[in-house]
Motif scaffolding. Structure first.
Motif, PDB file in Angstrom:
ATOM      1  N   TYR A  12       8.295  14.006   5.176  1.00 22.84           N
ATOM      2  CA  TYR A  12       9.015  12.762   5.427  1.00 22.84           C
ATOM      3  C   TYR A  12       8.071  11.562   5.395  1.00 22.84           C
ATOM      4  O   TYR A  12       8.277  10.610   4.637  1.00 22.84           O
ATOM      5  N   PHE A  13       7.029  11.610   6.232  1.00 21.98           N
ATOM      6  CA  PHE A  13       6.140  10.454   6.336  1.00 21.98           C
ATOM      7  C   PHE A  13       5.350  10.205   5.059  1.00 21.98           C
ATOM      8  O   PHE A  13       5.247   9.063   4.596  1.00 21.98           O
ATOM      9  N   VAL A  14       4.786  11.245   4.460  1.00 21.11           N
ATOM     10  CA  VAL A  14       3.993  11.064   3.242  1.00 21.11           C
ATOM     11  C   VAL A  14       4.858  10.518   2.115  1.00 21.11           C
ATOM     12  O   VAL A  14       4.445   9.606   1.391  1.00 21.11           O
ATOM     13  N   THR A  15       6.069  11.031   1.985  1.00 15.86           N
ATOM     14  CA  THR A  15       6.959  10.544   0.929  1.00 15.86           C
ATOM     15  C   THR A  15       7.297   9.071   1.117  1.00 15.86           C
ATOM     16  O   THR A  15       7.164   8.266   0.194  1.00 15.86           O
ATOM     17  N   PHE A  16       7.718   8.698   2.308  1.00 15.27           N
ATOM     18  CA  PHE A  16       8.111   7.306   2.532  1.00 15.27           C
ATOM     19  C   PHE A  16       6.914   6.359   2.496  1.00 15.27           C
ATOM     20  O   PHE A  16       7.017   5.253   1.961  1.00 15.27           O
ATOM     21  N   TRP A  17       5.784   6.762   3.074  1.00 17.86           N
ATOM     22  CA  TRP A  17       4.616   5.876   3.074  1.00 17.86           C
ATOM     23  C   TRP A  17       4.050   5.671   1.677  1.00 17.86           C
ATOM     24  O   TRP A  17       3.558   4.592   1.356  1.00 17.86           O
ATOM     25  N   ALA A  46      -1.789   8.839   2.535  1.00 17.57           N
ATOM     26  CA  ALA A  46      -0.664   8.945   3.465  1.00 17.57           C
ATOM     27  C   ALA A  46      -0.738  10.258   4.245  1.00 17.57           C
ATOM     28  O   ALA A  46      -0.478  10.286   5.452  1.00 17.57           O
ATOM     29  N   PHE A  47      -1.128  11.343   3.575  1.00 19.04           N
ATOM     30  CA  PHE A  47      -1.253  12.625   4.249  1.00 19.04           C
ATOM     31  C   PHE A  47      -2.405  12.606   5.256  1.00 19.04           C
ATOM     32  O   PHE A  47      -2.269  13.120   6.370  1.00 19.04           O
ATOM     33  N   ALA A  48      -3.518  11.993   4.890  1.00 12.26           N
ATOM     34  CA  ALA A  48      -4.641  11.871   5.830  1.00 12.26           C
ATOM     35  C   ALA A  48      -4.212  11.066   7.049  1.00 12.26           C
ATOM     36  O   ALA A  48      -4.549  11.413   8.196  1.00 12.26           O
ATOM     37  N   ARG A  49      -3.457   9.999   6.830  1.00 12.89           N
ATOM     38  CA  ARG A  49      -2.969   9.187   7.949  1.00 12.89           C
ATOM     39  C   ARG A  49      -2.019  10.001   8.831  1.00 12.89           C
ATOM     40  O   ARG A  49      -2.071   9.912  10.051  1.00 12.89           O
ATOM     41  N   TYR A  50      -1.165  10.794   8.209  1.00  5.30           N
ATOM     42  CA  TYR A  50      -0.257  11.648   8.974  1.00  5.30           C
ATOM     43  C   TYR A  50      -1.044  12.602   9.872  1.00  5.30           C
ATOM     44  O   TYR A  50      -0.743  12.741  11.057  1.00  5.30           O
ATOM     45  N   LEU A  99      -6.778   3.824  15.553  1.00  2.00           N
ATOM     46  CA  LEU A  99      -7.894   4.589  14.998  1.00  2.00           C
ATOM     47  C   LEU A  99      -7.531   5.249  13.671  1.00  2.00           C
ATOM     48  O   LEU A  99      -8.325   5.212  12.720  1.00  2.00           O
ATOM     49  N   HIS A 100      -6.341   5.823  13.575  1.00  4.15           N
ATOM     50  CA  HIS A 100      -5.982   6.516  12.339  1.00  4.15           C
ATOM     51  C   HIS A 100      -5.872   5.541  11.163  1.00  4.15           C
ATOM     52  O   HIS A 100      -6.187   5.911  10.032  1.00  4.15           O
ATOM     53  N   THR A 106      -6.003   2.019   6.063  1.00  5.97           N
ATOM     54  CA  THR A 106      -4.647   1.494   5.938  1.00  5.97           C
ATOM     55  C   THR A 106      -4.407   0.460   7.025  1.00  5.97           C
ATOM     56  O   THR A 106      -5.176   0.351   7.975  1.00  5.97           O
ATOM     57  N   ARG A 107      -3.334  -0.290   6.849  1.00  8.37           N
ATOM     58  CA  ARG A 107      -2.955  -1.252   7.887  1.00  8.37           C
ATOM     59  C   ARG A 107      -1.457  -1.489   7.811  1.00  8.37           C
ATOM     60  O   ARG A 107      -0.826  -1.281   6.777  1.00  8.37           O
ATOM     61  N   LEU A 108      -0.914  -1.918   8.919  1.00  7.67           N
ATOM     62  CA  LEU A 108       0.501  -2.260   8.994  1.00  7.67           C
ATOM     63  C   LEU A 108       0.635  -3.765   8.861  1.00  7.67           C
ATOM     64  O   LEU A 108      -0.112  -4.522   9.484  1.00  7.67           O
ATOM     65  N   ILE A 109       1.565  -4.192   8.031  1.00  9.81           N
ATOM     66  CA  ILE A 109       1.795  -5.626   7.852  1.00  9.81           C
ATOM     67  C   ILE A 109       3.264  -5.928   8.124  1.00  9.81           C
ATOM     68  O   ILE A 109       4.119  -5.054   8.013  1.00  9.81           O
TER      69      ILE A 109
END
Length: 117
Positions: A12-17, A46-50, A99-100, A106-109
């Motif tokens: 789910y997360f890797v696909t959407f991210w 995305a997988f590393a972030r997950y 930290l992740h 990565t960053r959130l905007i």
């Protein structure tokens, strides 16, 4: 069952991210995940972030396991304290990143879709 849930969440997360940078909830909050350079996130990143995002929970769950805790109240309290401590760590980062995100580049905007018209 836990491995199955872990894999489904990863998909789910890797696909959407990696396809648009947003989960359903992130769209509602007008938040998008991008690389530090502002580009789209690759599936590998995305997988590393997950995987690294599990740092929210892993230390508290490990401590509960090592302490032999079985009470749901005690485990919840430990999880709450661990998540709060992890969230507070963002204040130590110069750009207020978790930290992740710092490790994964990565960053959130804040992001709003352009309205048609």
């Amino acid at each position: 069952m836990q491995v199955f849930v872990f894999i489904v969440l990863a998909l789910y997360f890797v696909t959407f991210w990696s396809r648009g940078g947003q989960t359903v909830a992130m769209r509602a909050w007008h938040v998008r995940l991008v690389t530090a350079a502002g580009q789209a996130v690759s599936p590998a990143r995305a997988f590393a972030r997950y995987l690294l995002a599990w740092l929210w929970f892993a230390p508290a769950l490990l401590a509960a396991h090592l302490a032999g805790l079985h009470s749901s109240g005690a485990i919840f309290t430990l999880l709450f304290a661990g998540v709060a401590a992890y969230a507070l760590l963002a204040f130590m980062h110069p750009q207020r990143q978790f930290l992740h995100d710092a490790v994964c580049g990565t960053r959130l905007i804040t992001w709003r879709a352009k309205s048609p018209g």
